[in-house]
Design a protein around this motif. Structure first.
Motif, PDB file in Angstrom:
ATOM      1  N   LEU A  66       0.736  -1.385   0.182  1.00 40.71           N
ATOM      2  CA  LEU A  66      -0.117   0.084   0.093  1.00 40.71           C
ATOM      3  C   LEU A  66       0.676   1.222  -0.058  1.00 40.71           C
ATOM      4  O   LEU A  66       0.535   2.355  -0.385  1.00 40.71           O
ATOM      5  CB  LEU A  66      -0.927  -0.013   1.111  1.00 40.71           C
ATOM      6  N   ALA A  67       2.025   1.268   0.725  1.00 40.78           N
ATOM      7  CA  ALA A  67       2.945   2.467   0.779  1.00 40.78           C
ATOM      8  C   ALA A  67       3.550   2.706  -0.599  1.00 40.78           C
ATOM      9  O   ALA A  67       3.773   3.993  -0.892  1.00 40.78           O
ATOM     10  CB  ALA A  67       4.116   1.982   1.585  1.00 40.78           C
ATOM     11  N   ALA A  92       6.455  12.189  -1.165  1.00 48.81           N
ATOM     12  CA  ALA A  92       7.005  11.826   0.243  1.00 48.81           C
ATOM     13  C   ALA A  92       6.525  13.114   1.251  1.00 48.81           C
ATOM     14  O   ALA A  92       6.639  14.263   0.608  1.00 48.81           O
ATOM     15  CB  ALA A  92       8.768  11.797   0.277  1.00 48.81           C
ATOM     16  N   GLU A  93       6.377  12.861   2.344  1.00 49.97           N
ATOM     17  CA  GLU A  93       5.749  13.951   3.306  1.00 49.97           C
ATOM     18  C   GLU A  93       7.132  14.531   3.908  1.00 49.97           C
ATOM     19  O   GLU A  93       7.876  13.612   4.202  1.00 49.97           O
ATOM     20  CB  GLU A  93       4.839  13.229   4.370  1.00 49.97           C
ATOM     21  N   PRO A  94       7.087  15.816   4.130  1.00 47.18           N
ATOM     22  CA  PRO A  94       8.250  16.754   4.466  1.00 47.18           C
ATOM     23  C   PRO A  94       8.341  16.419   6.021  1.00 47.18           C
ATOM     24  O   PRO A  94       7.225  15.952   6.593  1.00 47.18           O
ATOM     25  CB  PRO A  94       7.798  18.000   4.023  1.00 47.18           C
ATOM     26  N   ALA A  95       9.373  16.351   6.507  1.00 44.64           N
ATOM     27  CA  ALA A  95       9.570  16.415   7.926  1.00 44.64           C
ATOM     28  C   ALA A  95       8.997  17.347   8.610  1.00 44.64           C
ATOM     29  O   ALA A  95       8.655  18.697   7.901  1.00 44.64           O
ATOM     30  CB  ALA A  95      11.051  16.369   8.112  1.00 44.64           C
ATOM     31  N   ALA A  96       8.130  17.291   9.809  1.00 47.27           N
ATOM     32  CA  ALA A  96       7.443  18.500  10.558  1.00 47.27           C
ATOM     33  C   ALA A  96       8.624  19.299  11.023  1.00 47.27           C
ATOM     34  O   ALA A  96       9.979  19.094  11.319  1.00 47.27           O
ATOM     35  CB  ALA A  96       6.836  17.571  11.641  1.00 47.27           C
ATOM     36  N   ARG A  97       8.332  20.499  10.975  1.00 45.82           N
ATOM     37  CA  ARG A  97       9.181  21.363  11.432  1.00 45.82           C
ATOM     38  C   ARG A  97       9.287  21.347  13.028  1.00 45.82           C
ATOM     39  O   ARG A  97       8.416  20.936  13.650  1.00 45.82           O
ATOM     40  CB  ARG A  97       8.577  22.967  11.291  1.00 45.82           C
ATOM     41  N   PRO A  98      10.419  21.545  13.408  1.00 45.56           N
ATOM     42  CA  PRO A  98      10.752  21.091  15.052  1.00 45.56           C
ATOM     43  C   PRO A  98       9.678  22.228  15.792  1.00 45.56           C
ATOM     44  O   PRO A  98       9.583  23.401  15.561  1.00 45.56           O
ATOM     45  CB  PRO A  98      12.421  21.627  14.821  1.00 45.56           C
ATOM     46  N   PHE A  99       9.569  21.499  16.873  1.00 51.34           N
ATOM     47  CA  PHE A  99       8.350  22.281  17.745  1.00 51.34           C
ATOM     48  C   PHE A  99       9.539  23.197  18.844  1.00 51.34           C
ATOM     49  O   PHE A  99      10.514  22.497  19.209  1.00 51.34           O
ATOM     50  CB  PHE A  99       7.638  21.307  18.600  1.00 51.34           C
ATOM     51  N   PRO A 100       9.048  24.098  19.366  1.00 50.31           N
ATOM     52  CA  PRO A 100       9.909  24.961  20.182  1.00 50.31           C
ATOM     53  C   PRO A 100       9.602  24.778  21.606  1.00 50.31           C
ATOM     54  O   PRO A 100       8.581  24.370  21.823  1.00 50.31           O
ATOM     55  CB  PRO A 100       9.468  26.470  19.761  1.00 50.31           C
ATOM     56  N   ARG A 101      10.498  24.992  22.288  1.00 47.33           N
ATOM     57  CA  ARG A 101      10.613  24.887  23.842  1.00 47.33           C
ATOM     58  C   ARG A 101       9.978  23.654  24.559  1.00 47.33           C
ATOM     59  O   ARG A 101      10.579  22.491  24.147  1.00 47.33           O
ATOM     60  CB  ARG A 101       9.970  26.232  24.410  1.00 47.33           C
ATOM     61  N   ARG A 130       5.437   8.753  11.960  1.00 49.16           N
ATOM     62  CA  ARG A 130       5.351   8.415  10.713  1.00 49.16           C
ATOM     63  C   ARG A 130       6.270   7.330  10.197  1.00 49.16           C
ATOM     64  O   ARG A 130       5.842   6.553   9.292  1.00 49.16           O
ATOM     65  CB  ARG A 130       6.335   9.777  10.120  1.00 49.16           C
ATOM     66  N   SER A 131       7.273   6.777  11.187  1.00 44.16           N
ATOM     67  CA  SER A 131       8.194   5.919  10.592  1.00 44.16           C
ATOM     68  C   SER A 131       7.100   4.552  11.087  1.00 44.16           C
ATOM     69  O   SER A 131       7.113   3.428  10.273  1.00 44.16           O
ATOM     70  CB  SER A 131       9.270   5.729  11.796  1.00 44.16           C
ATOM     71  N   HIS A 132       6.306   4.313  12.018  1.00 45.89           N
ATOM     72  CA  HIS A 132       5.295   3.419  12.111  1.00 45.89           C
ATOM     73  C   HIS A 132       4.408   3.241  11.064  1.00 45.89           C
ATOM     74  O   HIS A 132       4.007   2.347  10.709  1.00 45.89           O
ATOM     75  CB  HIS A 132       4.787   3.705  13.497  1.00 45.89           C
ATOM     76  N   GLU A 133       3.841   4.658  10.765  1.00 43.54           N
ATOM     77  CA  GLU A 133       2.829   4.487   9.674  1.00 43.54           C
ATOM     78  C   GLU A 133       3.355   3.603   8.422  1.00 43.54           C
ATOM     79  O   GLU A 133       2.595   2.869   7.664  1.00 43.54           O
ATOM     80  CB  GLU A 133       2.684   5.752   9.310  1.00 43.54           C
ATOM     81  N   ASP A 134       4.518   4.165   8.077  1.00 40.81           N
ATOM     82  CA  ASP A 134       5.397   3.831   6.685  1.00 40.81           C
ATOM     83  C   ASP A 134       5.507   2.380   7.001  1.00 40.81           C
ATOM     84  O   ASP A 134       5.445   1.708   6.005  1.00 40.81           O
ATOM     85  CB  ASP A 134       6.710   4.600   6.472  1.00 40.81           C
ATOM     86  N   ALA A 135       6.035   2.141   8.060  1.00 34.61           N
ATOM     87  CA  ALA A 135       6.409   0.565   8.195  1.00 34.61           C
ATOM     88  C   ALA A 135       5.067  -0.483   8.249  1.00 34.61           C
ATOM     89  O   ALA A 135       5.000  -1.302   7.547  1.00 34.61           O
ATOM     90  CB  ALA A 135       6.959   0.244   9.643  1.00 34.61           C
ATOM     91  N   LEU A 136       3.920   0.071   8.605  1.00 36.32           N
ATOM     92  CA  LEU A 136       2.625  -0.740   8.536  1.00 36.32           C
ATOM     93  C   LEU A 136       2.284  -0.790   7.036  1.00 36.32           C
ATOM     94  O   LEU A 136       1.950  -1.990   6.572  1.00 36.32           O
ATOM     95  CB  LEU A 136       1.581  -0.124   9.260  1.00 36.32           C
ATOM     96  N   LEU A 137       2.000   0.342   6.387  1.00 32.77           N
ATOM     97  CA  LEU A 137       1.789   0.400   4.867  1.00 32.77           C
ATOM     98  C   LEU A 137       2.755  -0.235   4.155  1.00 32.77           C
ATOM     99  O   LEU A 137       2.251  -0.739   3.142  1.00 32.77           O
ATOM    100  CB  LEU A 137       1.605   1.971   4.782  1.00 32.77           C
TER     101      LEU A 137
END
Length: 130
Positions: free
Chosen positions: A74-75, A84-93, A106-113
């Motif tokens: 499915l992936a 490809a989904e871009p990496a999330a921008r880093p969250f602050p503080r 995202r890694s788990h999603e990709d692994a499952l699919l």
């Protein structure tokens, strides 16, 4: 994960081809999967260019899977239609730990699919293996 209508249609088309096991005309895919015809044509072209399906024109032609359904995850289809989904921008503080959590999600999603193939879906009768 957000799945677009394009991806839903592409997965439906791929499953229809996996189930058929022989060349299927675009019109038949569009009708059986309830995909607007022009949209179906565009999706099939995108899948063909990505090497997931093959085609032949003419009365004996149609579309078919480029590989056996057990070799297409499915992936594979989702990557073609969603990119490809871009990496999330880093969250602050204080929210900084969420950056790692989102990456793991995202890694788990990709692994499952990546584990679930077209063959798994068409033989599952609604119960996909964990």
């Amino acid at each position: 994960m957000r799945i677009s209508a394009r991806t839903q249609y592409a997965l439906g088309a791929m499953l229809a081809l996996a189930e058929a096991g022989h060349p299927v005309h675009a019109e038949r895919i569009a009708v059986t999967q309830e995909i607007p015809r022009r949209f179906c044509d565009n999706i099939l072209l995108q899948l063909r260019r990505a090497g997931l399906i093959e085609s032949q024109r003419g009365p004996e032609g149609g579309y078919w899977l480029a590989r056996p359904p057990g070799e297409i995850a499915l992936a594979d289809v989702i990557r073609v239609t969603e990119g490809a989904e871009p990496a999330a921008r880093p969250f602050p503080r204080a929210a900084a730990p969420l950056t790692e959590i989102w990456a793991r999600l995202r890694s788990h999603e990709d692994a499952l699919l990546s584990e679930i193939t077209l063959a798994d879906v068409i033989t599952s009768n609604g119960a996909v293996r964990p």
